[in-house]
Design a protein around this motif. Sequence first.
Motif, PDB file in Angstrom:
ATOM      1  N   ALA A  92      14.132-134.743  36.181  1.00 37.23           N
ATOM      2  CA  ALA A  92      13.125-135.036  37.209  1.00 37.23           C
ATOM      3  C   ALA A  92      12.709-136.500  37.172  1.00 37.23           C
ATOM      4  O   ALA A  92      12.549-137.093  36.102  1.00 37.23           O
ATOM      5  CB  ALA A  92      11.903-134.150  37.000  1.00 37.23           C
ATOM      6  N   GLY A  93      12.558-137.071  38.363  1.00 33.65           N
ATOM      7  CA  GLY A  93      12.133-138.458  38.469  1.00 33.65           C
ATOM      8  C   GLY A  93      13.262-139.459  38.499  1.00 33.65           C
ATOM      9  O   GLY A  93      13.026-140.657  38.699  1.00 33.65           O
ATOM     10  N   THR A  94      14.505-138.980  38.333  1.00 36.95           N
ATOM     11  CA  THR A  94      15.635-139.919  38.336  1.00 36.95           C
ATOM     12  C   THR A  94      16.413-139.885  39.646  1.00 36.95           C
ATOM     13  O   THR A  94      17.339-140.670  39.830  1.00 36.95           O
ATOM     14  CB  THR A  94      16.595-139.650  37.162  1.00 36.95           C
ATOM     15  OG1 THR A  94      17.254-138.390  37.351  1.00 36.95           O
ATOM     16  CG2 THR A  94      15.847-139.643  35.832  1.00 36.95           C
ATOM     17  N   GLY A  95      16.066-138.975  40.561  1.00 39.88           N
ATOM     18  CA  GLY A  95      16.676-138.958  41.891  1.00 39.88           C
ATOM     19  C   GLY A  95      15.892-139.849  42.840  1.00 39.88           C
ATOM     20  O   GLY A  95      14.700-140.110  42.632  1.00 39.88           O
ATOM     21  N   ALA A  96      16.547-140.317  43.881  1.00 39.11           N
ATOM     22  CA  ALA A  96      15.875-141.210  44.829  1.00 39.11           C
ATOM     23  C   ALA A  96      14.826-140.475  45.650  1.00 39.11           C
ATOM     24  O   ALA A  96      13.809-141.054  46.036  1.00 39.11           O
ATOM     25  CB  ALA A  96      16.899-141.862  45.755  1.00 39.11           C
ATOM     26  N   LEU A  97      15.039-139.171  45.914  1.00 37.29           N
ATOM     27  CA  LEU A  97      14.097-138.369  46.676  1.00 37.29           C
ATOM     28  C   LEU A  97      13.720-137.122  45.889  1.00 37.29           C
ATOM     29  O   LEU A  97      14.498-136.644  45.046  1.00 37.29           O
ATOM     30  CB  LEU A  97      14.695-137.954  48.031  1.00 37.29           C
ATOM     31  CG  LEU A  97      15.025-139.078  49.031  1.00 37.29           C
ATOM     32  CD1 LEU A  97      15.667-138.471  50.277  1.00 37.29           C
ATOM     33  CD2 LEU A  97      13.777-139.858  49.405  1.00 37.29           C
ATOM     34  N   ARG A  98      12.547-136.550  46.192  1.00 33.70           N
ATOM     35  CA  ARG A  98      12.093-135.345  45.488  1.00 33.70           C
ATOM     36  C   ARG A  98      13.006-134.159  45.757  1.00 33.70           C
ATOM     37  O   ARG A  98      13.123-133.254  44.925  1.00 33.70           O
ATOM     38  CB  ARG A  98      10.664-135.010  45.932  1.00 33.70           C
ATOM     39  CG  ARG A  98      10.047-133.821  45.220  1.00 33.70           C
ATOM     40  CD  ARG A  98       8.693-133.468  45.799  1.00 33.70           C
ATOM     41  NE  ARG A  98       8.783-132.993  47.164  1.00 33.70           N
ATOM     42  CZ  ARG A  98       9.086-131.728  47.492  1.00 33.70           C
ATOM     43  NH1 ARG A  98       9.358-130.839  46.553  1.00 33.70           N
ATOM     44  NH2 ARG A  98       9.135-131.359  48.764  1.00 33.70           N
ATOM     45  N   LYS A 111      17.948-145.739  38.039  1.00 35.53           N
ATOM     46  CA  LYS A 111      18.308-144.411  38.541  1.00 35.53           C
ATOM     47  C   LYS A 111      19.768-144.418  38.974  1.00 35.53           C
ATOM     48  O   LYS A 111      20.149-145.131  39.906  1.00 35.53           O
ATOM     49  CB  LYS A 111      17.408-144.030  39.718  1.00 35.53           C
ATOM     50  CG  LYS A 111      15.951-143.859  39.334  1.00 35.53           C
ATOM     51  CD  LYS A 111      15.093-143.499  40.549  1.00 35.53           C
ATOM     52  CE  LYS A 111      13.633-143.340  40.156  1.00 35.53           C
ATOM     53  NZ  LYS A 111      12.774-142.991  41.309  1.00 35.53           N
ATOM     54  N   LEU A 112      20.593-143.613  38.296  1.00 35.74           N
ATOM     55  CA  LEU A 112      22.039-143.651  38.521  1.00 35.74           C
ATOM     56  C   LEU A 112      22.443-143.066  39.868  1.00 35.74           C
ATOM     57  O   LEU A 112      23.382-143.538  40.507  1.00 35.74           O
ATOM     58  CB  LEU A 112      22.752-142.904  37.395  1.00 35.74           C
ATOM     59  CG  LEU A 112      24.278-142.856  37.437  1.00 35.74           C
ATOM     60  CD1 LEU A 112      24.853-144.278  37.461  1.00 35.74           C
ATOM     61  CD2 LEU A 112      24.821-142.074  36.253  1.00 35.74           C
ATOM     62  N   GLY A 113      21.756-142.048  40.319  1.00 38.11           N
ATOM     63  CA  GLY A 113      22.137-141.399  41.577  1.00 38.11           C
ATOM     64  C   GLY A 113      21.538-140.013  41.653  1.00 38.11           C
ATOM     65  O   GLY A 113      20.514-139.729  41.021  1.00 38.11           O
ATOM     66  N   HIS A 114      22.179-139.132  42.402  1.00 34.64           N
ATOM     67  CA  HIS A 114      21.621-137.797  42.598  1.00 34.64           C
ATOM     68  C   HIS A 114      22.717-136.809  42.965  1.00 34.64           C
ATOM     69  O   HIS A 114      23.833-137.199  43.291  1.00 34.64           O
ATOM     70  CB  HIS A 114      20.570-137.818  43.706  1.00 34.64           C
ATOM     71  CG  HIS A 114      21.156-138.077  45.070  1.00 34.64           C
ATOM     72  ND1 HIS A 114      21.316-139.340  45.571  1.00 34.64           N
ATOM     73  CD2 HIS A 114      21.646-137.236  46.033  1.00 34.64           C
ATOM     74  CE1 HIS A 114      21.865-139.282  46.778  1.00 34.64           C
ATOM     75  NE2 HIS A 114      22.071-138.002  47.072  1.00 34.64           N
TER      76      HIS A 114
END
Length: 205
Positions: A92-98, A111-114
């Motif tokens: 949690a918290g490492t994606g660009a969007l919730r 943040k590497l990505g999602h």
Amino acid sequence: MKKYFMALSTAALVNVAPYALASSTDLTVTGVITPAACTPSLSNGGVVDNGKISAKDLNPTTSTMIGRHPLKLTVACDAPIQFALNPIDNRAGTGALRTWFGLGLTDAGEKLGHFSIGVSNTLADGVAAQAIESDDNGQSWFRAHGSAPGLLLSVASTTDDSTPLRVKDLTMDFEVRTSIAPANSLTLTDEVVMDGSATFEMKYL
């Protein structure tokens, strides 16, 4: 001396209590024991392997989708029951969007990505159904085309997306789409490991 002081205090309270106004508060403990139990599982052990991606193949200014992988979700219950899955982003918290699951951070804290999850081909006890989700812990439901952290995922009939079905055996097709953040926002001088992880927690409704 400490015991003597406590005894005096208690005596004083006993003398005062009959003349004090009474007040109270209630504690209520509720719950339901369900006779049914469900077991969720994902094909391939729930593992998506994107292999090695060259840094030079990443878009410098926008995200790069590096993979679309199918998985099948299966939920097997002892008896028909209403249930939902609660997707938890373990990064949690490492994606660009919730609404996206994170892939973790680089060694530099970037943040590497999602990854996102699409949902299709839902079958409830062998009958075509539709995926539904709730953003208020099951108070209301709406049609779902994917699964996102914090949104309960359940299943409904194709004609009513407001009420979860009682289901014994459920299958859904997942498509896991992995994207890497713009290359110019990342430190890629050494190998960086993708570390996405999600848990689907069973909840009985």
